[in-house]
Design a protein around this motif. Structure first.
Motif, PDB file in Angstrom:
ATOM      1  N   ALA A   3       0.641  -1.041  -0.030  1.00 23.66           N
ATOM      2  CA  ALA A   3       0.046  -0.197  -0.361  1.00 23.66           C
ATOM      3  C   ALA A   3       1.175   0.964  -0.297  1.00 23.66           C
ATOM      4  CB  ALA A   3      -0.552   0.077   0.991  1.00 23.66           C
ATOM      5  N   SER A   4       0.091   2.092  -0.731  1.00 19.21           N
ATOM      6  CA  SER A   4       1.375   3.316  -1.263  1.00 19.21           C
ATOM      7  C   SER A   4       1.047   4.309   0.298  1.00 19.21           C
ATOM      8  CB  SER A   4       0.419   4.777  -1.697  1.00 19.21           C
ATOM      9  OG  SER A   4      -0.508   4.858  -1.340  1.00 19.21           O
ATOM     10  N   ARG A   5       0.116   4.478   1.927  1.00 20.65           N
ATOM     11  CA  ARG A   5       0.888   4.443   2.786  1.00 20.65           C
ATOM     12  C   ARG A   5      -0.472   3.427   3.884  1.00 20.65           C
ATOM     13  NH1 ARG A   5      -4.549   5.724   4.825  1.00 20.65           N
ATOM     14  NH2 ARG A   5      -6.163   6.011   2.921  1.00 20.65           N
ATOM     15  N   LYS A   6       0.551   3.043   4.846  1.00 20.56           N
ATOM     16  CA  LYS A   6      -0.959   2.112   5.900  1.00 20.56           C
ATOM     17  C   LYS A   6      -2.428   2.102   6.003  1.00 20.56           C
ATOM     18  CE  LYS A   6       3.067  -0.370   8.683  1.00 20.56           C
ATOM     19  NZ  LYS A   6       3.781  -0.229   9.284  1.00 20.56           N
ATOM     20  N   LEU A   7      -2.691   1.640   6.031  1.00 19.64           N
ATOM     21  CA  LEU A   7      -4.527   1.821   5.950  1.00 19.64           C
ATOM     22  C   LEU A   7      -4.773   1.445   7.622  1.00 19.64           C
ATOM     23  CD1 LEU A   7      -4.839  -0.777   2.896  1.00 19.64           C
ATOM     24  CD2 LEU A   7      -4.570   2.079   2.851  1.00 19.64           C
ATOM     25  N   THR A   8      -5.848   2.380   8.003  1.00 25.46           N
ATOM     26  CA  THR A   8      -6.992   2.078   8.991  1.00 25.46           C
ATOM     27  C   THR A   8      -8.005   0.991   8.482  1.00 25.46           C
ATOM     28  OG1 THR A   8      -6.007   4.152   9.800  1.00 25.46           O
ATOM     29  CG2 THR A   8      -8.225   3.394  11.249  1.00 25.46           C
ATOM     30  N   VAL A   9      -8.022   0.398   9.501  1.00 30.31           N
ATOM     31  CA  VAL A   9      -9.525  -0.395   9.510  1.00 30.31           C
ATOM     32  C   VAL A   9     -10.055  -0.550  10.852  1.00 30.31           C
ATOM     33  CG1 VAL A   9      -9.908  -3.538   9.903  1.00 30.31           C
ATOM     34  CG2 VAL A   9      -8.064  -2.665   9.114  1.00 30.31           C
ATOM     35  N   ALA A  10     -11.707  -0.611  10.569  1.00 33.97           N
ATOM     36  CA  ALA A  10     -12.919  -0.388  11.696  1.00 33.97           C
ATOM     37  C   ALA A  10     -13.182  -1.917  11.612  1.00 33.97           C
ATOM     38  CB  ALA A  10     -13.921   0.512  11.394  1.00 33.97           C
ATOM     39  N   LEU A  11     -13.213  -2.032  13.305  1.00 32.34           N
ATOM     40  CA  LEU A  11     -14.108  -3.009  13.934  1.00 32.34           C
ATOM     41  C   LEU A  11     -14.832  -3.632  14.060  1.00 32.34           C
ATOM     42  CD1 LEU A  11     -12.708  -6.138  13.873  1.00 32.34           C
ATOM     43  CD2 LEU A  11     -11.562  -5.746  16.163  1.00 32.34           C
ATOM     44  N   ALA A  12     -15.741  -4.002  13.749  1.00 25.77           N
ATOM     45  CA  ALA A  12     -17.509  -4.014  14.734  1.00 25.77           C
ATOM     46  C   ALA A  12     -17.200  -5.634  15.111  1.00 25.77           C
ATOM     47  CB  ALA A  12     -18.475  -4.098  13.681  1.00 25.77           C
ATOM     48  N   TYR A  30       0.422  -2.811   5.353  1.00 23.67           N
ATOM     49  CA  TYR A  30      -0.240  -2.951   4.995  1.00 23.67           C
ATOM     50  C   TYR A  30      -1.146  -1.687   6.116  1.00 23.67           C
ATOM     51  CZ  TYR A  30       1.945  -6.184   1.583  1.00 23.67           C
ATOM     52  OH  TYR A  30       2.358  -7.491   1.579  1.00 23.67           O
ATOM     53  N   VAL A  31      -0.949  -2.405   6.778  1.00 26.37           N
ATOM     54  CA  VAL A  31      -1.742  -1.865   8.334  1.00 26.37           C
ATOM     55  C   VAL A  31      -1.743  -1.374   9.267  1.00 26.37           C
ATOM     56  CG1 VAL A  31      -4.070  -2.385   9.617  1.00 26.37           C
ATOM     57  CG2 VAL A  31      -3.531  -4.038   7.263  1.00 26.37           C
ATOM     58  N   GLU A  32      -2.272  -0.521   9.970  1.00 26.21           N
ATOM     59  CA  GLU A  32      -1.479   0.552  10.341  1.00 26.21           C
ATOM     60  C   GLU A  32      -2.509   0.796  11.825  1.00 26.21           C
ATOM     61  OE1 GLU A  32       0.358   5.368  11.430  1.00 26.21           O
ATOM     62  OE2 GLU A  32      -1.318   5.078   9.924  1.00 26.21           O
ATOM     63  N   CYS A  33      -3.411   0.318  11.643  1.00 26.52           N
ATOM     64  CA  CYS A  33      -4.025   0.785  13.121  1.00 26.52           C
ATOM     65  C   CYS A  33      -5.649  -0.313  12.797  1.00 26.52           C
ATOM     66  CB  CYS A  33      -4.368   1.789  14.228  1.00 26.52           C
ATOM     67  SG  CYS A  33      -5.358   3.073  13.449  1.00 26.52           S
ATOM     68  N   VAL A  34      -6.299  -0.590  14.005  1.00 28.12           N
ATOM     69  CA  VAL A  34      -7.703  -0.795  14.407  1.00 28.12           C
ATOM     70  C   VAL A  34      -8.254  -0.464  15.054  1.00 28.12           C
ATOM     71  CG1 VAL A  34      -8.832  -2.988  14.419  1.00 28.12           C
ATOM     72  CG2 VAL A  34      -6.486  -3.169  13.015  1.00 28.12           C
ATOM     73  N   THR A  35      -9.352  -0.007  14.753  1.00 32.42           N
ATOM     74  CA  THR A  35      -9.809   1.246  15.765  1.00 32.42           C
ATOM     75  C   THR A  35     -11.567   0.142  15.630  1.00 32.42           C
ATOM     76  OG1 THR A  35     -11.636   1.997  13.759  1.00 32.42           O
ATOM     77  CG2 THR A  35      -9.543   3.470  14.681  1.00 32.42           C
ATOM     78  N   THR A  36     -12.335   0.689  17.216  1.00 33.60           N
ATOM     79  CA  THR A  36     -13.393  -0.204  17.237  1.00 33.60           C
ATOM     80  C   THR A  36     -14.435   0.728  16.458  1.00 33.60           C
ATOM     81  OG1 THR A  36     -13.018  -0.781  19.221  1.00 33.60           O
ATOM     82  CG2 THR A  36     -15.516  -0.565  19.137  1.00 33.60           C
ATOM     83  N   LEU A  37     -15.378   0.177  15.806  1.00 33.39           N
ATOM     84  CA  LEU A  37     -16.641   0.592  14.753  1.00 33.39           C
ATOM     85  C   LEU A  37     -17.715   1.194  15.711  1.00 33.39           C
ATOM     86  CD1 LEU A  37     -17.446   1.317  12.208  1.00 33.39           C
ATOM     87  CD2 LEU A  37     -18.111  -0.490  11.571  1.00 33.39           C
ATOM     88  N   ARG A  38     -18.498   2.214  15.484  1.00 34.68           N
ATOM     89  CA  ARG A  38     -19.943   2.289  16.660  1.00 34.68           C
ATOM     90  C   ARG A  38     -20.673   1.654  15.291  1.00 34.68           C
ATOM     91  NH1 ARG A  38     -17.236   7.283  16.068  1.00 34.68           N
ATOM     92  NH2 ARG A  38     -18.878   7.764  14.837  1.00 34.68           N
ATOM     93  N   GLY A  44     -20.091   7.371   8.065  1.00 34.41           N
ATOM     94  CA  GLY A  44     -18.508   9.090   8.162  1.00 34.41           C
ATOM     95  C   GLY A  44     -17.392   8.063   9.400  1.00 34.41           C
ATOM     96  N   GLU A  45     -17.438   6.737   8.910  1.00 30.22           N
ATOM     97  CA  GLU A  45     -16.470   6.923   9.986  1.00 30.22           C
ATOM     98  C   GLU A  45     -14.913   6.295   9.181  1.00 30.22           C
ATOM     99  OE1 GLU A  45     -16.171   5.548  12.222  1.00 30.22           O
ATOM    100  OE2 GLU A  45     -18.851   4.954  13.038  1.00 30.22           O
ATOM    101  N   ALA A  46     -13.805   6.858  10.013  1.00 27.40           N
ATOM    102  CA  ALA A  46     -12.424   7.298   9.563  1.00 27.40           C
ATOM    103  C   ALA A  46     -12.164   5.986   9.369  1.00 27.40           C
ATOM    104  CB  ALA A  46     -12.108   8.508  10.243  1.00 27.40           C
ATOM    105  N   ALA A  47     -11.850   5.530   8.398  1.00 25.13           N
ATOM    106  CA  ALA A  47     -11.653   4.100   8.404  1.00 25.13           C
ATOM    107  C   ALA A  47     -11.668   3.412   6.952  1.00 25.13           C
ATOM    108  CB  ALA A  47     -11.954   2.771   8.688  1.00 25.13           C
ATOM    109  N   SER A 106      -3.508  -8.861   3.498  1.00 22.86           N
ATOM    110  CA  SER A 106      -3.662  -8.731   1.645  1.00 22.86           C
ATOM    111  C   SER A 106      -4.960  -9.052   1.813  1.00 22.86           C
ATOM    112  CB  SER A 106      -2.981  -9.937   1.774  1.00 22.86           C
ATOM    113  OG  SER A 106      -1.826 -10.200   1.889  1.00 22.86           O
ATOM    114  N   ALA A 107      -6.270  -9.440   2.352  1.00 31.80           N
ATOM    115  CA  ALA A 107      -7.058  -8.469   2.278  1.00 31.80           C
ATOM    116  C   ALA A 107      -8.094  -7.364   2.099  1.00 31.80           C
ATOM    117  CB  ALA A 107      -8.417  -9.436   2.820  1.00 31.80           C
ATOM    118  N   VAL A 108      -6.992  -7.133   3.455  1.00 34.06           N
ATOM    119  CA  VAL A 108      -7.553  -5.721   4.229  1.00 34.06           C
ATOM    120  C   VAL A 108      -6.879  -4.173   2.053  1.00 34.06           C
ATOM    121  CG1 VAL A 108      -7.038  -3.666   4.838  1.00 34.06           C
ATOM    122  CG2 VAL A 108      -7.707  -5.882   6.296  1.00 34.06           C
ATOM    123  N   VAL A 109      -5.746  -5.229   1.825  1.00 39.91           N
ATOM    124  CA  VAL A 109      -4.856  -4.248   0.957  1.00 39.91           C
ATOM    125  C   VAL A 109      -6.466  -4.325  -0.236  1.00 39.91           C
ATOM    126  CG1 VAL A 109      -3.030  -3.676  -0.199  1.00 39.91           C
ATOM    127  CG2 VAL A 109      -3.032  -3.807   1.773  1.00 39.91           C
TER     128      VAL A 109
END
Length: 210
Positions: A3-12, A30-38, A44-47, A106-109
């Motif tokens: 990835a050109s930049r690391k990605l953010t994943v929202a997890l529910a 590939y993945v920078e961080c995982v946040t909790t998804l409301r 509007g989730e920033a992921a 890889s699936a996220v990318v």
């Protein structure tokens, strides 16, 4: 593929049910961080990608229209009908215990570039589910004949869940060549992306049942 930049994943995920508390690793490329998804899901989730961890994948499907962000469903469910339903909705599907965290990254990318990733068991279920549907006979053959031998080869690999880089390695082609072939395939099949292409190729859409 990097990835050109690391990605953010929202997890529910239900509380304490997520099986990968140490993912992503600090050196994950590939993945920078995982946040909790409301929940319920909002647009509007920033992921970059949403992961839905669900015992019942049908519940995940009901949530998909609420967000335009690419979605990956993870579930212990191996039911063919449920997996086909999730794939038809445009989400990736990983069967719990059927993937590693490298595959998850890889699936996220892949999701960010329109690739609907499936773990091996989910791939097998999709093919089984499509095999239970009418294939369209001559209509299906005419559709497949639109593609060149190389394009048919790529579609076979795509329908097993391989990404463009993985197909390139398998066929000894550059990723750019694979993507060019995929663009031609989508145009010939009159589909918008890999999900519709695979469903069409497997005879699981109305387009080949006329």
């Amino acid at each position: 593929m990097r990835a050109s930049r690391k990605l953010t994943v929202a997890l529910a995920c239900p509380e304490d049910a997520w099986p990968h508390p140490d993912w992503p690793a600090p050196d994950d490329p590939y993945v920078e961080c995982v946040t909790t998804l409301r929940e319920p899901l909002g647009s509007g989730e920033a992921a970059d990608v949403v992961i839905l961890y669900r015992e019942d994948p049908s519940a995940a499907v009901r949530q998909l229209p609420a967000t335009d962000t690419p979605v990956i469903v993870i579930s212990p469910c191996r039911d063919t009908e449920a997996i086909v339903e999730v794939f038809r909705a445009g989400a990736g599907y990983l069967v719990e215990g059927d993937y590693c965290t490298c595959m998850l990254s890889s699936a996220v990318v892949g999701a960010t570039v329109g690739h609907t990733y499936l773990s091996p068991v989910a791939c097998a279920a999709l093919r089984e589910g499509a095999g239970q549907l009418p294939t369209g006979g001559e209509a299906m053959e005419r559709l497949r004949e639109l593609l060149s031998p190389r394009e048919r080869q790529i579609m076979e690999l795509l329908s097993t869940g391989l990404s463009a880089p993985e197909m390139g390695l398998r066929l000894q082609l550059s990723e750019k060549t694979v993507r060019n072939n995929l663009s031609n395939i989508y145009a010939k099949l009159e589909v918008r992306g890999s999900t519709e292409a695979v469903l069409t190729w497997l005879g699981a859409t109305s387009a080949v049942q006329a």
